[in-house]
Enzyme design. Structure first.
Site, mmCIF file in Angstrom:
data_model
loop_
_atom_site.group_PDB
_atom_site.id
_atom_site.type_symbol
_atom_site.label_atom_id
_atom_site.label_comp_id
_atom_site.label_asym_id
_atom_site.label_seq_id
_atom_site.Cartn_x
_atom_site.Cartn_y
_atom_site.Cartn_z
ATOM 1 C CE LYS A 1 -0.696 0.446 5.031
ATOM 2 N NZ LYS A 1 -0.087 1.785 5.175
ATOM 3 C CG ASP A 2 3.275 2.349 2.959
ATOM 4 O OD1 ASP A 2 2.193 2.981 2.990
ATOM 5 O OD2 ASP A 2 3.795 1.834 3.969
ATOM 6 N NE ARG B 1 -7.143 3.955 2.473
ATOM 7 C CZ ARG B 1 -7.425 3.320 3.602
ATOM 8 N NH1 ARG B 1 -8.637 2.815 3.796
ATOM 9 N NH2 ARG B 1 -6.517 3.193 4.553
ATOM 10 N NE ARG B 2 -6.143 4.257 7.443
ATOM 11 C CZ ARG B 2 -4.898 3.935 7.756
ATOM 12 N NH1 ARG B 2 -4.036 4.884 8.086
ATOM 13 N NH2 ARG B 2 -4.512 2.670 7.748
ATOM 14 N NE ARG C 1 3.764 11.561 6.681
ATOM 15 C CZ ARG C 1 5.017 11.830 6.313
ATOM 16 N NH1 ARG C 1 5.435 13.078 6.204
ATOM 17 N NH2 ARG C 1 5.852 10.835 6.062
ATOM 18 N N GLY C 2 4.023 9.551 10.930
ATOM 19 C CA GLY C 2 5.054 8.862 11.699
ATOM 20 C C GLY C 2 4.784 7.374 11.718
ATOM 21 C CB VAL D 1 2.968 1.655 14.538
ATOM 22 C CG1 VAL D 1 2.014 1.226 15.652
ATOM 23 C CG2 VAL D 1 2.481 1.147 13.192
ATOM 24 C CD GLN D 2 6.544 1.211 17.070
ATOM 25 O OE1 GLN D 2 6.611 1.770 15.977
ATOM 26 N NE2 GLN D 2 6.567 -0.107 17.187
ATOM 27 C CB THR D 3 5.840 8.300 15.708
ATOM 28 O OG1 THR D 3 7.226 7.960 15.741
ATOM 29 C CG2 THR D 3 5.689 9.812 15.691
ATOM 30 N NE ARG D 4 1.019 7.126 11.277
ATOM 31 C CZ ARG D 4 0.431 6.943 10.110
ATOM 32 N NH1 ARG D 4 -0.863 6.741 10.041
ATOM 33 N NH2 ARG D 4 1.136 6.945 8.994
ATOM 34 C CB CYS E 1 1.404 8.205 -3.898
ATOM 35 S SG CYS E 1 2.375 7.286 -5.092
#
Length: 296
Positions: free
Chosen positions: A82-83, A128-129, A146-147, A149-152, A237
């Site tokens: 997806k990225d 999209r979300r 942004r960031g 998973v841990q950052t978010r 993108c």
């Protein structure tokens, strides 16, 4: 065969966990092969204060890894499909698609909560979300976040967010399902094209017999249908275009989301067809939805 296969990955914990899954699978299927991980920070990982749309799109997550492949510093790279940009160099093809993980999106609540408050602030930088969440939570407001998973999750705990949205597959691969709040069905929240699938990218024309057995035909068919749908709609993108394909036997069922930015509305539609023609199916659904949008 070379003595060591070098597997390139971004430095984030999730990227490393995903590359490690591929590394372990290569060695399980081909015990004669030795592998090592080579990690690097991409431009997309370094610039967190701006949206992807503002700094150049998802290609910034693969640029350095592509360069390392071209220069022979690594032998393959592992990405969340997806990225990856919709357009990929013919010289650096996707060699294998992993079995698909959980394709759903997950709502994560601020620590200590079990539901969203009234008029919640939801952290997401994904159009999209955002557009699909507005239908589910019309009183919510949305702020970029942004960031990795841990950052978010840290930002969710420390800053003015009541919730954020992450991909279920990422949480599962990190062993962090415990933080999940609400799982959205793929009907409620159509995923990004390729969500839950890992892509193994390499150099054209090289012997990669040590990848034998890693490709999932079902994931490949789903990925080709979803990505062609987005490509046919000129979905870049950062586009809110979304797609999800489900393979059942010889049939593939594709659902897509079309968003009109000028009028800020979207609709969804589906089509089914033969699993042997996934890209044609993606093209067909895109053209059908474009016609519907033009005739609205």
């Amino acid at each position: 065969m070379q003595s060591v296969i070098r597997i390139g990955s971004r430095e984030s914990a999730l990227a490393v966990a995903q590359a490690e899954l591929v590394r372990q699978e290569i060695e399980r299927r081909h015990p004669e092969v030795r592998t090592e991980l080579v990690t690097m920070k991409t431009t997309g990982d370094k610039i967190l204060g701006k949206s992807l749309e503002a700094i150049g799109g998802k290609g910034l997550f693969v640029k350095e890894l592509d360069q390392a492949l071209c220069e022979g510093k690594i032998d393959i790279s592992v990405h969340s499909l997806k990225d990856m940009p919709m357009e990929i160099s013919d010289e650096l093809p996707i060699l294998a698609f992993s079995a698909r993980g959980d394709a759903r999106d997950v709502l994560i609540y601020k620590p200590g909560r079990e539901e969203l408050p009234k008029c919640p602030v939801i952290g997401t930088s994904s159009k999209r979300r955002t557009i699909q969440m507005r239908k589910l939570f019309p009183d919510a407001s949305f702020t970029g976040i942004r960031g990795n998973v841990q950052t978010r999750l840290r930002k969710l705990a420390e800053e003015n967010y009541d919730g954020t949205i992450l991909a279920a597959a990422g949480l599962e691969r990190l062993g962090m399902n415990r933080v999940a709040g609400r799982y959205f069905s793929v009907e409620e929240m159509i995923p990004a094209a390729g969500q839950g699938i890992l892509a193994i990218q390499g150099r054209k024309g090289e012997d990669v017999s040590w990848l034998e057995g890693l490709n999932s035909p079902e994931s490949q068919a789903a990925a080709l249908a979803e990505r062609q749908f987005v490509r046919a709609l000129d979905g870049g993108c950062t586009s809110p275009v979304a797609a999800y394909a489900k393979v059942a036997g010889r049939e593939i069922h594709l659902t897509g989301l079309y968003y009109d930015e000028s009028e800020e509305w979207y609709f969804t539609d589906s089509v089914a067809g033969n699993v042997d023609c996934p890209e044609a199916l993606g093209e067909k659904l895109a053209l059908t939805m474009r016609k519907k949008a033009d005739n609205r």
